[in-house]
Design an enzyme around this catalytic site. Structure first.
Site, mmCIF file in Angstrom:
data_model
loop_
_atom_site.group_PDB
_atom_site.id
_atom_site.type_symbol
_atom_site.label_atom_id
_atom_site.label_comp_id
_atom_site.label_asym_id
_atom_site.label_seq_id
_atom_site.Cartn_x
_atom_site.Cartn_y
_atom_site.Cartn_z
ATOM 1 N N GLU A 112 -9.362 3.488 2.381
ATOM 2 C CA GLU A 112 -8.881 3.585 0.993
ATOM 3 C C GLU A 112 -7.792 2.580 0.666
ATOM 4 O O GLU A 112 -7.626 2.206 -0.497
ATOM 5 C CB GLU A 112 -8.377 5.007 0.719
ATOM 6 C CG GLU A 112 -6.930 5.304 1.127
ATOM 7 C CD GLU A 112 -6.647 5.165 2.614
ATOM 8 O OE1 GLU A 112 -7.602 5.182 3.419
ATOM 9 O OE2 GLU A 112 -5.464 5.021 2.987
ATOM 10 N N ARG A 156 -7.471 -0.565 1.256
ATOM 11 C CA ARG A 156 -7.980 -1.833 0.712
ATOM 12 C C ARG A 156 -8.430 -1.671 -0.740
ATOM 13 O O ARG A 156 -8.372 -2.622 -1.523
ATOM 14 C CB ARG A 156 -9.117 -2.360 1.608
ATOM 15 C CG ARG A 156 -10.312 -1.462 1.686
ATOM 16 C CD ARG A 156 -11.200 -1.760 2.891
ATOM 17 N NE ARG A 156 -10.616 -1.250 4.141
ATOM 18 C CZ ARG A 156 -11.166 -1.385 5.344
ATOM 19 N NH1 ARG A 156 -12.306 -2.047 5.476
ATOM 20 N NH2 ARG A 156 -10.580 -0.886 6.416
ATOM 21 N N LYS A 213 0.863 -1.187 0.000
ATOM 22 C CA LYS A 213 0.000 0.000 0.000
ATOM 23 C C LYS A 213 0.899 1.235 0.000
ATOM 24 O O LYS A 213 1.697 1.433 0.911
ATOM 25 C CB LYS A 213 -0.893 0.001 1.251
ATOM 26 C CG LYS A 213 -1.631 1.331 1.501
ATOM 27 C CD LYS A 213 -2.532 1.277 2.737
ATOM 28 C CE LYS A 213 -3.127 2.652 3.062
ATOM 29 N NZ LYS A 213 -3.969 2.652 4.281
ATOM 30 N N LYS A 271 -10.156 12.788 8.202
ATOM 31 C CA LYS A 271 -9.614 12.430 9.515
ATOM 32 C C LYS A 271 -9.575 13.663 10.415
ATOM 33 O O LYS A 271 -9.499 14.786 9.925
ATOM 34 C CB LYS A 271 -8.175 11.914 9.352
ATOM 35 C CG LYS A 271 -8.063 10.531 8.753
ATOM 36 C CD LYS A 271 -6.598 10.105 8.680
ATOM 37 C CE LYS A 271 -6.473 8.728 8.068
ATOM 38 N NZ LYS A 271 -7.084 7.659 8.864
HETATM 39 N N1 BES Z 1 -4.101 4.616 6.962
HETATM 40 C C1 BES Z 1 -5.191 4.346 7.813
HETATM 41 C C2 BES Z 1 -4.848 3.393 8.961
HETATM 42 C C3 BES Z 1 -3.827 3.882 9.954
HETATM 43 C C4 BES Z 1 -4.249 4.489 11.126
HETATM 44 C C5 BES Z 1 -2.503 3.690 9.746
HETATM 45 C C6 BES Z 1 -3.319 4.918 12.051
HETATM 46 C C7 BES Z 1 -1.563 4.105 10.668
HETATM 47 C C8 BES Z 1 -1.979 4.719 11.828
HETATM 48 C C9 BES Z 1 -6.341 3.732 7.005
HETATM 49 O O1 BES Z 1 -6.433 4.150 5.697
HETATM 50 C C10 BES Z 1 -7.604 4.121 7.679
HETATM 51 O O2 BES Z 1 -7.894 5.277 7.706
HETATM 52 N N2 BES Z 1 -8.314 3.158 8.211
HETATM 53 C C11 BES Z 1 -9.540 3.406 8.888
HETATM 54 C C12 BES Z 1 -10.541 2.368 8.435
HETATM 55 C C13 BES Z 1 -11.932 2.664 8.836
HETATM 56 C C14 BES Z 1 -12.450 3.880 8.114
HETATM 57 C C15 BES Z 1 -12.789 1.469 8.517
HETATM 58 C C16 BES Z 1 -9.268 3.307 10.382
HETATM 59 O O3 BES Z 1 -8.435 2.489 10.791
HETATM 60 O O4 BES Z 1 -9.857 4.081 11.115
HETATM 61 ZN ZN ZN Z 2 -4.692 4.793 4.843
HETATM 62 MN MN MN Z 3 -7.585 5.913 5.501
#
Ligand code: BES
Ligand code: ZN
Ligand code: MN
Length: 498
Positions: A348, A350, A264, A276
């Site tokens: 995103e 995935r 990724k 976010k």
């Molecule tokens: N890149 C993030 C995950 C992440 C969070 C990586 C903190 C490193 C540190 C990923 O794209 C994401 O935002 N995931 C969401 C998924 C949710 C919307 C289902 C998450 O983990 O909140």
């Molecule tokens: Zn991400």
């Molecule tokens: Mn994300």
């Protein structure tokens, strides 16, 4: 840039200049060559005063006495000599490098009481020094030395004395290749997103051509033709176009199926329209940690001329908020033909991997695929920073990965997959949705990926907690850790070479 130590190997001889470093085993015992090293006596007197017992990782430093041509003497505890595995040697190298300070010349007497330091061990020691010495300093314009003077960083000259310097030098070429791969991954993760966009990332991957890696860079137009609607949906909110990079290292037999690694590469993850919170968003410059690890791995394999056919694929995109950004509720069609309802634009990674995995499987029919991704915050909730999440449809691959992780101390913890979890991503309006419910977020993310790998042996490593911001240790002081490079190099070394 970081100034890395300049390391060479030599036969045992009394060190004459700068800092001399020796090992002590349990009971603060020195090996023969170390004890003979001038002026060892100053040392031996210091041990009881410093309450130094040779415990692993402990150190004693003394100034060289009057009349000596040396400046400093340092003893580093190695603990129980018989228990030193490869990772212990890497850590010892790290502990030693922490003692370099401002020295310009260091001699390490790699000798232990009652046991000879092998060439491989001396090489690991040296690699540990490289890994520990790394720091990301390219944007620090002031190199304050503490005295208000600006001093250009000069690499420290390190000589490792050992029983067989020629063999150690040879072994180090291999260990250095891997350390360089880790350093490359760290550099990519640490680099801010204004500098490292998808195009720039692809440019760094392209540099691997110098090592004999075949590198293809697919543009937006080519991805559109391939039908990569999932990846492109993420990219459409960014002013910077996406890139899919395909790296091939063909060091194995020509008819051998390749092993494949998919990363990724979200160069920045704002969350998109499902934006976010501001606090901590800067960390999302590291949301390409998976792609960085794959790129670092390809560097390592090529630089050490691994006898394996390996494919590395990275999906490089930026997830931004914009008039053209994808919306919650949008339905996209992936390269596989499966449709995805995007209920949260922040899920995103995935979407990017769905097309990258499908493409990889479709084009290469690999022996297996391992993907690496900073995929979910939920994996940090579950495992903290001590383990990456491991998901797999294949027990043998999962066990091999876990074993490699135990060796390199990039630890993995397997989490479950299953039909009941898979159901959670069924969608009313499309073949699937890109989020599950509130619970088991790392698992539903993995279930999503599994829908794009068919029956190919596959493992997914969720490295959100380990690729960046994990606690520093003997061999890493940097925010971006380079997690995954040594692990996957070990996996290949142990199971897929020759
Ligand atoms: N890149 C993030 C995950 C992440 C969070 C990586 C903190 C490193 C540190 C990923 O794209 C994401 O935002 N995931 C969401 C998924 C949710 C919307 C289902 C998450 O983990 O909140
Ligand atoms: Zn991400
Ligand atoms: Mn994300």
């Amino acid at each position: 840039m970081t100034s890395m130590p300049n390391i060479s190997f030599a036969k045992f001889a009394s060190p004459k200049k700068g800092t001399a470093i020796v090992f002590a085993g349990e009971g603060a015992s020195l090996g023969e060559a170390a004890a003979a090293c001038d002026p060892g006596k100053a040392f031996v007197r210091a041990f009881p005063v410093a309450e130094f017992s040779g415990k692993s990782g402990s150190t004693v430093e003394v100034l060289a006495p009057e009349g000596s041509s040396l400046e400093r003497l340092v003893a580093v505890g190695a603990g129980k000599v018989a228990e030193l595995d490869d990772y212990a040697w890497l850590k010892l190298g790290g502990t030693i490098a922490a003692q370099f300070r401002k020295a310009s010349e260091v001699t390490v007497v790699a000798d232990l009481p009652g046991s000879e330091v092998s060439a491989a061990q001396a090489a690991s020691l040296a690699a540990g020094m490289l890994l520990r010495s790394y720091s990301f300093e390219k944007y620090k314009t002031r190199k304050d030395d503490g005295n208000g003077k600006e001093t250009p960083a000069k690499p420290v000259k390190v000589t490792i004395q050992c029983a067989d310097p020629a063999a150690a030098k040879k072994a180090f070429a291999d260990a250095q290749a891997v350390a360089e791969g880790v350093v490359l991954a760290r550099d990519l993760v640490n680099e801010p997103a204004n500098v490292l966009g998808p195009v720039e990332f692809a440019g760094h991957a392209k540099e691997l051509e110098k090592l004999g890696v075949k590198v293809e860079v697919l543009t937006e137009k080519e991805m559109k033709k391939l039908g990569m609607g999932a990846l492109l949906g993420v990219a459409q909110g960014s002013a910077r176009p996406p890139r899919l990079v395909v790296m091939q290292w063909n060091g194995g037999k020509s008819k051998d199926k390749p092993v494949a690694f998919v990363g990724k590469g979200v160069v920045f993850d704002s969350g998109g329209v499902s934006i976010k919170p501001a606090s901590g968003m800067e960390d999302m410059k590291g949301d390409m940690g998976g792609a960085a690890a794959v790129t670092g791995l390809m560097h390592a394999l090529a630089a050490r001329k691994a006898k394996v056919n390996a494919v590395g694929i990275i999906g490089c995109v930026e997830n931004m908020v914009d008039g053209n950004a994808q919306r919650p509720g949008d339905i996209v069609t992936s390269m596989s033909g499966q449709t995805i309802e995007v209920l949260n634009t922040d899920a995103e990674g995935r979407l990017v991997l769905a097309d990258a995995l499908w493409y990889c499987n479709d084009r290469f029919q690999p022996k297996f695929m391992v993907d690496l991704a900073t995929l979910t915050g939920a994996v940090i909730v579950a495992l903290g920073h001590g383990h990456a999440g491991l998901f797999s449809n294949n027990d043998e691959l999962a066990e091999r990965l876990a074993a490699a992780g135990a060796t390199t101390q990039e630890k993995l913890w397997r989490l479950p997959l299953g039909k009941d979890y898979d159901k959670l991503i069924d969608s009313k309006n499309a073949d699937m949705k890109n989020i599950g419910g509130r619970h088991g977020g790392s698992i539903t993310a993995a279930q999503f990926l599994q829908r794009f790998v068919k029956d190919t042996p596959w493992a997914h490593l969720d490295i959100a907690g380990t690729a960046m911001g994990s606690p520093t240790n003997e061999i890493n002081q940097s925010w971006g850790s380079g997690f995954g490079v040594r692990l996957l190099d070990q996996l290949v070394r142990d199971n897929y070479e020759g």
